[in-house]
Write a protein that holds these residues in place. Structure first.
Motif, PDB file in Angstrom:
ATOM      1  N   HIS A  73       3.307   5.486  -4.408  1.00 10.49           N
ATOM      2  CA  HIS A  73       1.871   5.434  -4.698  1.00 10.49           C
ATOM      3  C   HIS A  73       1.225   6.777  -4.405  1.00 10.49           C
ATOM      4  O   HIS A  73       1.713   7.543  -3.574  1.00 10.49           O
ATOM      5  CB  HIS A  73       1.173   4.409  -3.797  1.00 10.49           C
ATOM      6  CG  HIS A  73       1.688   3.015  -3.921  1.00 10.49           C
ATOM      7  ND1 HIS A  73       1.297   2.162  -4.900  1.00 10.49           N
ATOM      8  CD2 HIS A  73       2.585   2.322  -3.162  1.00 10.49           C
ATOM      9  CE1 HIS A  73       1.898   0.997  -4.744  1.00 10.49           C
ATOM     10  NE2 HIS A  73       2.689   1.070  -3.700  1.00 10.49           N
ATOM     11  N   THR A  74       0.067   7.005  -5.034  1.00 12.74           N
ATOM     12  CA  THR A  74      -0.774   8.116  -4.602  1.00 12.74           C
ATOM     13  C   THR A  74      -1.449   7.670  -3.310  1.00 12.74           C
ATOM     14  O   THR A  74      -1.519   6.474  -3.022  1.00 12.74           O
ATOM     15  CB  THR A  74      -1.844   8.478  -5.661  1.00 12.74           C
ATOM     16  OG1 THR A  74      -2.654   7.332  -5.899  1.00 12.74           O
ATOM     17  CG2 THR A  74      -1.213   8.951  -6.956  1.00 12.74           C
ATOM     18  N   GLY A  75      -1.971   8.595  -2.554  1.00 12.11           N
ATOM     19  CA  GLY A  75      -2.568   8.263  -1.257  1.00 12.11           C
ATOM     20  C   GLY A  75      -3.788   7.374  -1.327  1.00 12.11           C
ATOM     21  O   GLY A  75      -4.109   6.677  -0.376  1.00 12.11           O
ATOM     22  N   ASP A  76      -4.479   7.368  -2.461  1.00 10.11           N
ATOM     23  CA  ASP A  76      -5.696   6.560  -2.576  1.00 10.11           C
ATOM     24  C   ASP A  76      -5.500   5.278  -3.378  1.00 10.11           C
ATOM     25  O   ASP A  76      -6.467   4.633  -3.763  1.00 10.11           O
ATOM     26  CB  ASP A  76      -6.830   7.380  -3.179  1.00 10.11           C
ATOM     27  CG  ASP A  76      -6.502   7.898  -4.572  1.00 10.11           C
ATOM     28  OD1 ASP A  76      -5.340   7.774  -5.009  1.00 10.11           O
ATOM     29  OD2 ASP A  76      -7.400   8.433  -5.226  1.00 10.11           O
ATOM     30  N   CYS A  77      -4.257   4.854  -3.594  1.00 15.31           N
ATOM     31  CA  CYS A  77      -3.983   3.641  -4.374  1.00 15.31           C
ATOM     32  C   CYS A  77      -4.468   2.400  -3.633  1.00 15.31           C
ATOM     33  O   CYS A  77      -4.245   2.250  -2.440  1.00 15.31           O
ATOM     34  CB  CYS A  77      -2.490   3.519  -4.663  1.00 15.31           C
ATOM     35  SG  CYS A  77      -2.071   2.091  -5.683  1.00 15.31           S
ATOM     36  N   ARG A  78      -5.105   1.499  -4.359  1.00 15.60           N
ATOM     37  CA  ARG A  78      -5.628   0.258  -3.783  1.00 15.60           C
ATOM     38  C   ARG A  78      -4.568  -0.832  -3.702  1.00 15.60           C
ATOM     39  O   ARG A  78      -4.820  -1.891  -3.159  1.00 15.60           O
ATOM     40  CB  ARG A  78      -6.798  -0.261  -4.633  1.00 15.60           C
ATOM     41  CG  ARG A  78      -7.912   0.725  -4.782  1.00 15.60           C
ATOM     42  CD  ARG A  78      -8.927   0.492  -3.745  1.00 15.60           C
ATOM     43  NE  ARG A  78     -10.042   1.427  -3.949  1.00 15.60           N
ATOM     44  CZ  ARG A  78     -10.853   1.718  -2.998  1.00 15.60           C
ATOM     45  NH1 ARG A  78     -10.713   1.192  -1.824  1.00 15.60           N
ATOM     46  NH2 ARG A  78     -11.828   2.564  -3.219  1.00 15.60           N
ATOM     47  N   LEU A  79      -3.395  -0.578  -4.265  1.00 15.95           N
ATOM     48  CA  LEU A  79      -2.352  -1.593  -4.284  1.00 15.95           C
ATOM     49  C   LEU A  79      -1.443  -1.527  -3.058  1.00 15.95           C
ATOM     50  O   LEU A  79      -0.598  -2.371  -2.876  1.00 15.95           O
ATOM     51  CB  LEU A  79      -1.513  -1.440  -5.566  1.00 15.95           C
ATOM     52  CG  LEU A  79      -0.548  -2.535  -5.905  1.00 15.95           C
ATOM     53  CD1 LEU A  79      -1.298  -3.829  -6.190  1.00 15.95           C
ATOM     54  CD2 LEU A  79       0.295  -2.159  -7.100  1.00 15.95           C
ATOM     55  N   THR A  80      -1.647  -0.550  -2.223  1.00 21.23           N
ATOM     56  CA  THR A  80      -0.767  -0.397  -1.065  1.00 21.23           C
ATOM     57  C   THR A  80      -0.909  -1.586  -0.120  1.00 21.23           C
ATOM     58  O   THR A  80      -1.917  -2.262  -0.092  1.00 21.23           O
ATOM     59  CB  THR A  80      -1.069   0.904  -0.304  1.00 21.23           C
ATOM     60  OG1 THR A  80      -2.420   0.873   0.116  1.00 21.23           O
ATOM     61  CG2 THR A  80      -0.810   2.112  -1.176  1.00 21.23           C
ATOM     62  N   SER A  81       0.160  -1.815   0.654  1.00 15.87           N
ATOM     63  CA  SER A  81       0.168  -2.955   1.573  1.00 15.87           C
ATOM     64  C   SER A  81       0.555  -2.476   2.965  1.00 15.87           C
ATOM     65  O   SER A  81       0.704  -1.281   3.206  1.00 15.87           O
ATOM     66  CB  SER A  81       1.178  -3.991   1.080  1.00 15.87           C
ATOM     67  OG  SER A  81       2.497  -3.500   1.250  1.00 15.87           O
TER      68      SER A  81
END
Length: 122
Positions: A77-85
């Motif tokens: 992911h990029t650092g600002d991805c909203r999909l991270t968990s």
């Protein structure tokens, strides 16, 4: 969503005056948003000026790991991805590129990590 009937008494009945009020409200909203931006900037400056204030590092890349015993990397992911968990950890560009060389590791389609890395078309 229509106008609230309880506020109908305050609005003029003719279109010309309604248009004037509309413009005034839009100008007021613009001024409020500008003041909010100024207040947020002031708040950031004040926080940075406090003794011992440390700004959090900016995460540019992250690797998401799977569930299970081996917990292998599964997404980049990029650092600002909203999909991270909670299974996502910050990573360097080198770590991200190494992870993508592993089978079963893909760039996230939501944040466009593949585009950022030049792996897919914009």
């Amino acid at each position: 969503m229509g106008p609230d009937k309880s506020l109908a008494w305050i609005l003029p009945p003719d279109l010309a005056r309604l248009r004037v009020l509309e413009q005034w409200v839009l100008l007021l909203l613009e001024a409020i948003r500008a003041r909010i931006a100024e207040a947020e900037a002031d708040q950031r400056i004040a926080a940075a000026a406090r003794p011992g204030a440390v700004e959090a590092p900016v995460v540019q890349w992250a690797i998401q790991y799977g569930i299970g015993r081996d917990r292998r990397a599964i997404l980049v992911h990029t650092g600002d991805c909203r999909l991270t968990s909670g299974r996502t950890r910050p990573a360097t560009l080198e770590q991200v590129r190494d992870a993508l060389r592993q089978p079963g590791v893909d760039p996230c389609d939501i944040c466009g990590a593949g585009r950022e890395l030049g792996l897919t078309d914009p």
